[in-house]
Design a protein around this motif. Structure first.
Motif, short mmCIF file in Angstrom:
data_model
loop_
_atom_site.label_atom_id
_atom_site.label_comp_id
_atom_site.label_asym_id
_atom_site.label_seq_id
_atom_site.Cartn_x
_atom_site.Cartn_y
_atom_site.Cartn_z
N MET A 1 0.84 -1.18 0.00
CA MET A 1 0.00 0.00 0.00
C MET A 1 0.88 1.24 0.00
SD MET A 1 -2.87 -0.96 2.77
CE MET A 1 -4.44 -0.48 2.14
N SER A 2 0.43 2.24 -0.67
CA SER A 2 1.20 3.48 -0.71
C SER A 2 0.42 4.58 -0.03
CB SER A 2 1.49 3.86 -2.17
OG SER A 2 0.29 4.06 -2.87
N GLY A 3 1.16 5.49 0.62
CA GLY A 3 0.54 6.62 1.29
C GLY A 3 0.17 7.70 0.30
N VAL A 4 -0.89 8.41 0.59
CA VAL A 4 -1.37 9.51 -0.23
C VAL A 4 -1.27 10.75 0.63
CG1 VAL A 4 -3.41 10.42 -1.42
CG2 VAL A 4 -2.94 7.97 -1.47
N SER A 5 -0.99 11.89 0.03
CA SER A 5 -0.92 13.13 0.80
C SER A 5 -2.21 13.34 1.57
CB SER A 5 -0.70 14.33 -0.13
OG SER A 5 0.54 14.21 -0.78
N PRO A 6 -2.10 13.80 2.84
CA PRO A 6 -3.32 14.02 3.64
C PRO A 6 -4.27 15.02 2.97
CG PRO A 6 -1.34 14.19 4.99
CD PRO A 6 -0.89 14.12 3.56
N VAL A 122 -8.40 -4.69 3.63
CA VAL A 122 -8.72 -3.31 3.30
C VAL A 122 -7.91 -2.85 2.10
CG1 VAL A 122 -8.63 -0.93 4.13
CG2 VAL A 122 -9.35 -2.74 5.66
N HIS A 123 -8.59 -2.43 1.08
CA HIS A 123 -7.91 -1.88 -0.10
C HIS A 123 -7.66 -0.39 0.05
CE1 HIS A 123 -10.00 -5.41 -2.18
NE2 HIS A 123 -8.74 -5.70 -2.05
N LEU A 124 -8.47 0.25 0.86
CA LEU A 124 -8.33 1.69 1.08
C LEU A 124 -8.54 1.94 2.57
CD1 LEU A 124 -7.97 4.45 -0.33
CD2 LEU A 124 -10.46 4.58 -0.47
N ALA A 125 -7.51 2.40 3.24
CA ALA A 125 -7.58 2.69 4.67
C ALA A 125 -7.56 4.20 4.86
CB ALA A 125 -6.40 2.04 5.40
N ILE A 126 -8.59 4.72 5.53
CA ILE A 126 -8.71 6.16 5.74
C ILE A 126 -8.78 6.42 7.24
CG2 ILE A 126 -10.11 8.23 5.36
CD1 ILE A 126 -11.19 6.87 2.80
N SER A 139 -5.87 10.83 6.55
CA SER A 139 -4.64 10.16 6.13
C SER A 139 -5.09 8.91 5.39
CB SER A 139 -3.77 9.84 7.34
OG SER A 139 -4.45 9.01 8.24
N ILE A 140 -4.49 8.67 4.25
CA ILE A 140 -4.96 7.61 3.36
C ILE A 140 -3.82 6.68 2.99
CG2 ILE A 140 -5.99 7.14 1.10
CD1 ILE A 140 -7.33 9.90 1.31
N GLU A 141 -4.10 5.39 3.12
CA GLU A 141 -3.22 4.35 2.61
C GLU A 141 -4.01 3.63 1.53
OE1 GLU A 141 -0.03 3.36 3.43
OE2 GLU A 141 0.13 5.16 4.66
N ALA A 142 -3.50 3.67 0.31
CA ALA A 142 -4.24 3.12 -0.82
C ALA A 142 -3.43 2.06 -1.54
CB ALA A 142 -4.60 4.24 -1.80
N ARG A 149 -7.87 5.93 -9.42
CA ARG A 149 -9.26 6.20 -9.07
C ARG A 149 -9.46 7.16 -7.93
NH1 ARG A 149 -12.38 1.29 -7.54
NH2 ARG A 149 -10.45 0.42 -6.74
N LEU A 150 -8.51 7.28 -7.03
CA LEU A 150 -8.71 8.06 -5.82
C LEU A 150 -8.95 9.53 -6.15
CD1 LEU A 150 -8.74 7.54 -2.77
CD2 LEU A 150 -6.35 8.25 -2.72
#
Length: 154
Positions: A1-6, A122-126, A139-142, A149-150
């Motif tokens: 999973m990769s982090g996404v900017s908050p 979990v495919h998308l953790a928020i 904070s998102i781990e996708a 898609r995000l």
């Protein structure tokens, strides 16, 4: 999973609008874990996601029922909205029979960390936190299946 900017949202309405965008890109087999303190906005975000899937009714937290299903034609995909807050042990989640939804529907889980069984899927953790000025910070781990898609912040 990769982090996404908050992502930061000044109002509940903005959080719901982003949730609607997220709901609009969901696919069968997706699962979303929503973590945060009581009152952080997990159910508010779930409401937006369900609206993005076409649901026009009231969305309540499934805290006491644990699982609330939404089915077509009320939504475009079958959805289970889960709230694991009241689980006494992670093993209780295993008894809910959620596996059947992983292929054909979407699962939105509040408090996924209380259900060890669920957290690995979990495919998308928020994670939602609330700042002193009531701004909600996500904070998102996708997973890779979310890279294209995000939605960006509205």
């Amino acid at each position: 999973m990769s982090g996404v900017s908050p992502l930061r949202f000044k109002s509940e309405a903005d959080l719901v609008r982003w949730g609607e965008q997220l709901g609009g890109v969901l696919q069968a087999g997706d699962s979303i874990g929503l973590s945060g303190q009581l009152g952080a906005g997990k159910t508010c975000l779930a409401r937006g996601i369900l609206q993005g899937l076409g649901f026009a009714g009231e969305v309540a937290s499934p805290s006491f029922a644990i699982v609330h299903p939404y089915d077509p034609p009320d939504v475009t995909l079958p959805v289970l909205h889960c709230d694991f807050y009241r689980l006494d042990s992670p093993e209780e989640a295993e008894q809910l029979g959620l596996d059947d939804y992983y292929d054909d529907g979407v699962i939105i889980a509040e408090w996924p960390e209380k259900a060890r069984y669920f957290t690995g899927k979990v495919h998308l953790a928020i994670g939602i936190s609330v700042d002193a000025d009531h701004t909600r910070c996500l904070s998102i781990e996708a997973g890779k299946n979310w890279e294209e898609r995000l939605p960006c912040q509205p």
